[in-house]
Structures are given as C-alpha cells and as structure tokens.
Design an enzyme around this catalytic site. Structure first.
Site, short mmCIF file in Angstrom:
data_model
loop_
_atom_site.label_atom_id
_atom_site.label_comp_id
_atom_site.label_asym_id
_atom_site.label_seq_id
_atom_site.Cartn_x
_atom_site.Cartn_y
_atom_site.Cartn_z
N HIS A 246 4.24 6.32 1.63
CA HIS A 246 2.82 6.57 1.40
C HIS A 246 2.34 7.84 2.11
O HIS A 246 1.29 7.85 2.75
CB HIS A 246 1.99 5.35 1.80
CG HIS A 246 2.42 4.10 1.12
ND1 HIS A 246 2.28 3.91 -0.23
CD2 HIS A 246 3.04 2.98 1.60
CE1 HIS A 246 2.77 2.72 -0.56
NE2 HIS A 246 3.24 2.15 0.52
N SER B 202 1.54 -2.47 -0.82
CA SER B 202 2.68 -1.56 -0.96
C SER B 202 3.71 -2.13 -1.94
O SER B 202 3.40 -2.34 -3.11
CB SER B 202 3.29 -1.30 0.43
OG SER B 202 4.27 -0.30 0.38
#
Length: 309
Positions: A198, A87
């Site tokens: 996400h 991430s």
C-alpha cells in the site's frame, strides 16, 4: 444490518482450517478444489505446517484467503448485508459477495503474493505500527523524518483512531518508530511483514497485477462491498474492479470504512478470520455495536467439534 469483515495478512495460525475441513463437507470440497487448482496441498501446510512455513510468501496469502472464504461459505445461518475486507481480506470479501469466483479469487491472490514478493526482493522495505498518536501528527512527522533522512516513509493503513501502520524503507521505519517512541506513542514497532504494501513502492506490482485483474470477470455483487481505496460502498462491478487495481499502492482506509458502514446502518459486525484483530478496532470506535467472531459462533452452536485455534 450485518457486516462480514475480513482481516488481512498477519492472522495466519498453525492448524488454521483443519476444524472446518473435518466438520463441513463444503469446506472439505473447497479445500480439495484449491489443492487441485494450485497443484499442491496448501491444506496440509495450513493444517500441519509450522509458523515459519505459513510465513512463506507462497503460503501466507493463499492460506488467509482460503480460510476466510471457506469459513464464510461453510455456513448459511448468518447472511451479511454488506462485506468489507482489510487489505488482502478484500479479495475474500469479493468472492463471498459473488463479484468474482472462488477460482478467480485464488488465482488473483496467488499472483498478488508472487508479484509483491518480487518487489520485496528488489527493495529493502518494512512496515511499522504506531499506536497512541493522532494520525495527523503521525502524517506530519513521517514527512519531516523522510525529508530529514532522505528515507521514503508513507501511510499504509488507517486502522482506527490513534492506530496506524506506516511503511517505507527499512531504515526509514526504524527512524520513525524510534522518534514516535520518544514522542509519546504507546507503541511504535516494526512489523513482521516484509515489503512495503500500500505504498508507491508497489507501483510496478500494481501494474502487473492490474493487467491480470483487467482480464478477470467481475459480476454485479449480490451484496454491496465497502472498499479499501475510497472507503465507499459499491455495487458496480467496473468501479469495484478499478478500485481493486488501485488497491495495492493505496493506503487502507479502515477507520473511514467502519464509520461509513455504521452510517449505512450496520449494527452487527462479524469478523471472518482466525482472531479478533478487527473486532477490537471496531469496538474501540463503537462500543455499543455488536461485534462477534464468526468462528466462535460456529463453535458455540456446536457446529465445530474440534476447535483448535
């Protein structure tokens, strides 16, 4: 072959980076450069701020990014053959492998945090960790729970076999965690992370950040990167840029990323962060691999005298 793996948001800790600042001249230079670029002393927040201050959106992501980049660049004893970030960690990886500059990386991370915060303020969303259930079962059940309740629920992170992160509306995450506990999960808990990273909730944020990424210069990396969006290994700057634009709305495929790096020939994994979050995942998947913390190596070699984490 060696891989540097960079963790994402959540690994921030009080005092982070102070030991680097005091023991490495290059680290001190980079922290001061960041202070100048931001127009405030983010280093003071990292070194002396409270946990609550580090959790503030304007501080969390830049602090994690700076710690990871500066830790990696302050040493030259271990040179990775590949880099990969979970991430937020992908932005640090892209600086360390030479795809983007330190200045541009910090600029992107600051904007990522601010843009995502706007989304968090517009939607009541959350994230949750589910451990001990097969990912196919979790995927089936979140679709069922979402359909039954009318609450959006999505996959955010495929962190490892039997370890996933889900995201969606706050009510949806509560319902899903309650159901998974009743259905045999070892753990199913909401995370202390505001927002729905996400996921489709970030579509507008993705467009806004994407425009900034498009204007940023991406160079051919010195070291390949395995990216979150497709779990593949890349050296083409245009493809890397495209993947980074899609990054904010797509799940993190960490399980496949680790597998693909091992298939590529990686035997040694070095976590470039404050703790052992990613190390534990890699070791569960591949107990025979060498998995270490870069900060612990520096401590062991006496490079860092005031180890405070």
């Amino acid at each position: 072959m060696k891989a540097f793996i960079f963790p994402g948001q959540g690994c921030q800790k009080e005092g982070m980076g102070k030991d680097l600042y005091e023991n490495f001249f290059q680290a001190k230079e980079l922290f001061e450069k960041a202070n100048t670029l931001l127009g405030r002393r983010i280093s003071d927040v990292m070194f002396y701020g409270t946990e609550e201050e580090l959790m503030e959106t304007q501080n969390t992501q830049p602090a994690v990014f700076l710690y990871e980049v500066i830790l990696a660049l302050s040493q030259n004893e271990i040179i990775p053959d590949i880099v990969s970030g979970h991430s937020l960690g992908e932005f640090a990886a892209l600086v360390v492998n030479g795809t983007i500059t330190f200045e541009d990386g910090l600029h992107l991370v600051v904007n990522r945090a601010l843009i995502a915060q706007k989304v968090c303020e517009n939607f009541d969303t959350a994230m949750g960790a589910v451990i001990g259930l097969h990912e196919e079962y979790v995927f089936k059940r979140i679709n069922e729970i979402s359909k039954e309740s009318g609450e959006p629920i999505y996959f955010a992170n495929y962190n490892g076999p039997g370890q996933v992160v889900i995201t969606g509306s706050r009510k949806g995450i509560r319902l899903a965690c309650k159901a998974f506990k009743e259905e045999g999960a070892k753990r199913a808990i909401p995370l202390a992370i505001g927002g729905s990273f996400h996921s489709p909730y970030m579509e507008e944020a993705g467009k806004e950040l994407g425009e900034i990424i498009l204007k940023t210069k991406f160079s051919t990396p010195k070291i390949p990167i395995c990216q979150c969006v497709d779990a593949r290994i890349h050296t083409n700057p245009d493809k890397i840029k495209k993947n980074l634009i899609e990054h904010i709305t797509h799940p993190v495929l960490w399980t496949s990323m680790v597998q693909n790096m091992v298939n590529w020939g990686v035997n040694d994994f070095f976590e470039v962060g404050t703790d052992d979050t990613l190390q534990k995942i890699v070791l569960r998947m591949f107990p025979n691999k060498k998995v270490l913390s870069l900060i612990d190596i520096q401590r062991y070699k006496g490079k860092i005298k005031n180890y405070s984490l």
